[in-house]
Design a protein around this motif. Structure first.
Motif, short mmCIF file in Angstrom:
data_model
loop_
_atom_site.label_atom_id
_atom_site.label_comp_id
_atom_site.label_asym_id
_atom_site.label_seq_id
_atom_site.Cartn_x
_atom_site.Cartn_y
_atom_site.Cartn_z
N PHE A 123 1.05 -10.77 33.84
CA PHE A 123 1.80 -11.82 34.25
C PHE A 123 2.45 -12.59 33.20
O PHE A 123 2.73 -11.76 32.37
CB PHE A 123 0.52 -12.81 34.31
N CYS A 124 3.52 -12.80 33.71
CA CYS A 124 4.87 -12.97 32.68
C CYS A 124 4.64 -13.87 31.94
O CYS A 124 4.79 -14.67 32.02
CB CYS A 124 6.24 -12.51 34.01
N GLY A 125 5.36 -13.70 30.89
CA GLY A 125 4.97 -14.97 30.14
C GLY A 125 6.16 -16.03 29.41
O GLY A 125 5.76 -16.82 29.55
N ILE A 126 7.07 -16.03 30.44
CA ILE A 126 8.39 -16.62 30.82
C ILE A 126 7.94 -17.34 31.58
O ILE A 126 7.74 -19.07 31.94
CB ILE A 126 9.14 -16.21 30.51
N CYS A 127 7.91 -16.87 33.68
CA CYS A 127 7.37 -17.76 34.67
C CYS A 127 6.06 -17.23 34.92
O CYS A 127 5.52 -18.52 36.00
CB CYS A 127 8.70 -17.21 35.39
N GLY A 128 5.28 -16.63 34.19
CA GLY A 128 3.73 -16.92 34.69
C GLY A 128 4.31 -15.98 36.39
O GLY A 128 2.03 -15.80 36.53
N ARG A 141 8.65 -5.23 34.39
CA ARG A 141 9.67 -6.43 35.27
C ARG A 141 8.92 -6.95 35.69
O ARG A 141 7.58 -6.98 35.92
CB ARG A 141 10.31 -5.90 36.11
N CYS A 142 9.81 -8.15 35.94
CA CYS A 142 9.11 -9.94 35.94
C CYS A 142 9.90 -10.11 37.51
O CYS A 142 10.97 -10.00 37.41
CB CYS A 142 9.42 -10.68 35.18
N PRO A 143 9.63 -9.68 38.61
CA PRO A 143 10.18 -10.57 39.67
C PRO A 143 10.64 -11.62 39.96
O PRO A 143 11.57 -11.68 40.76
CB PRO A 143 9.81 -9.78 40.84
N GLY A 144 9.95 -12.49 39.12
CA GLY A 144 9.52 -13.69 39.15
C GLY A 144 11.35 -14.09 38.96
O GLY A 144 12.12 -14.58 39.08
N CYS A 145 11.09 -14.00 36.88
CA CYS A 145 12.38 -14.56 36.99
C CYS A 145 13.74 -13.25 35.72
O CYS A 145 14.36 -13.60 35.24
CB CYS A 145 12.20 -15.30 35.41
N GLY A 146 13.43 -12.42 36.61
CA GLY A 146 13.63 -10.23 35.98
C GLY A 146 14.23 -10.73 34.97
O GLY A 146 14.33 -9.43 34.35
ZN LIG Z 1 8.41 -13.64 35.17
#
Ligand SMILES: [Zn+2]
Length: 294
Positions: A123-128, A141-146
């Protein structure tokens, strides 16, 4: 001079191919492509103690594989293992490591560290949002926040303090009976290697030290440390142990270290195993003293 354990994989990591998904798919489908066999995170060895490799099956071309690199023409891959419980260190793996060549240990160590990192970064540490593997397994890579996340390496200092022709070795309660090793600790934010060495010696053993010299380093795949081995000069020989960290510590002279490295039953302590850099560090200390005499 002996190389530290977990080094000498001797493969081309081929970073330029990691972002090239077409090239990676082609490599996965290549006849000589090899897939590292793992039992959860542990190595699987053949009868001669060598890493076991399988073919990359046709159906696996789209699976999440880690591209380890090229050995000659042969692309090497490791599976992405979902153990669901990262951070487990099976003591049985140390028995296997004692059978493995440093080269095999290095290849397996990279695969193990990367797998641990993936399992801790789902899971992304920035947006989850859930993250996805990219760069042939050398990133997520995070598809949520890039955001792009890359495998981390934790620096750890491991050191021998020297005083009056002797070095300081210590044991933690969980060590096998008789085992002593070098002191070690994580480098903290805002700290140099030299400062971390001095701090650890003071915190754990009450030893004031200076004159820190770098000796060697090794990756340590439990889960992803870089061990930085150093020597340091202690101002005095008095010890004040942190009993939360150490069960015992002692100063050992050259003859004692030589006996321990030789596996002599009469040695004052049981040496760390050859794949651990503490072993290399003790060896290098002996070698440096031998040169000093010559
Ligand atoms: Zn993210």
């Amino acid at each position: 001079m002996s190389a530290p354990g977990f080094t000498g994989a001797g493969i081309d990591r081929a970073d330029q191919l990691r972002l090239d998904e077409t090239a990676l798919r082609r490599l996965m489908g290549q006849a000589g492509a090899r897939l590292l066999q793992l039992a959860e995170l542990d190595p699987v060895l053949d009868e001669e103690g060598r890493l076991l490799w399988g073919a990359v099956a046709a159906g696996e071309s789209d699976a999440e594989l880690i591209f380890l690199g090229l050995e000659g023409e042969a692309p090497l891959f490791a599976p992405l293992v979902s153990t669901g419980r990262p951070g487990q260190r099976a003591w049985s793996v140390f028995r296997l490591l004692s059978l493995m060549s440093p080269r095999d240990a290095a290849i397996w160590g990279a695969a193990r560290s990367l797998n641990e990192w993936h399992s801790r970064h789902r899971f992304c540490g920035i947006c989850g949002a859930p993250t996805l593997l990219f760069r042939g397994g050398w990133g997520r890579r995070c598809p949520g926040c890039g955001a792009e996340h890359f495998p981390r390496v934790d620096p750890v200092v491991i050191m021998l303090a020297e005083h009056d022709g002797r070095v300081l070795v210590a044991r933690q309660p969980q060590y096998p009976a008789g085992r002593y090793s070098a002191l070690a600790g994580f480098v903290e934010p805002g700290e140099s290697i030299e400062e971390a060495v001095a701090r650890e010696l003071l915190e754990e053993a009450g030893v004031v030290a200076s004159g820190v010299r770098y000796v060697a380093s090794q990756p340590w795949p439990f889960p992803g440390s870089l061990m930085i081995a150093c020597l340091a000069e202690a101002e005095g020989g008095t010890l004040a142990l942190d009993r939360n960290e150490l069960e015992d510590a002692m100063w050992v002279d050259r003859a004692g270290v030589e006996a321990a490295l030789a596996g002599d039953r009469a040695a004052p302590f049981l040496a760390p195993p050859p794949f651990a850099i503490a072993h290399t560090l003790l060896k290098r200390w002996i070698e440096a003293r031998s040169k000093g005499e010559g």
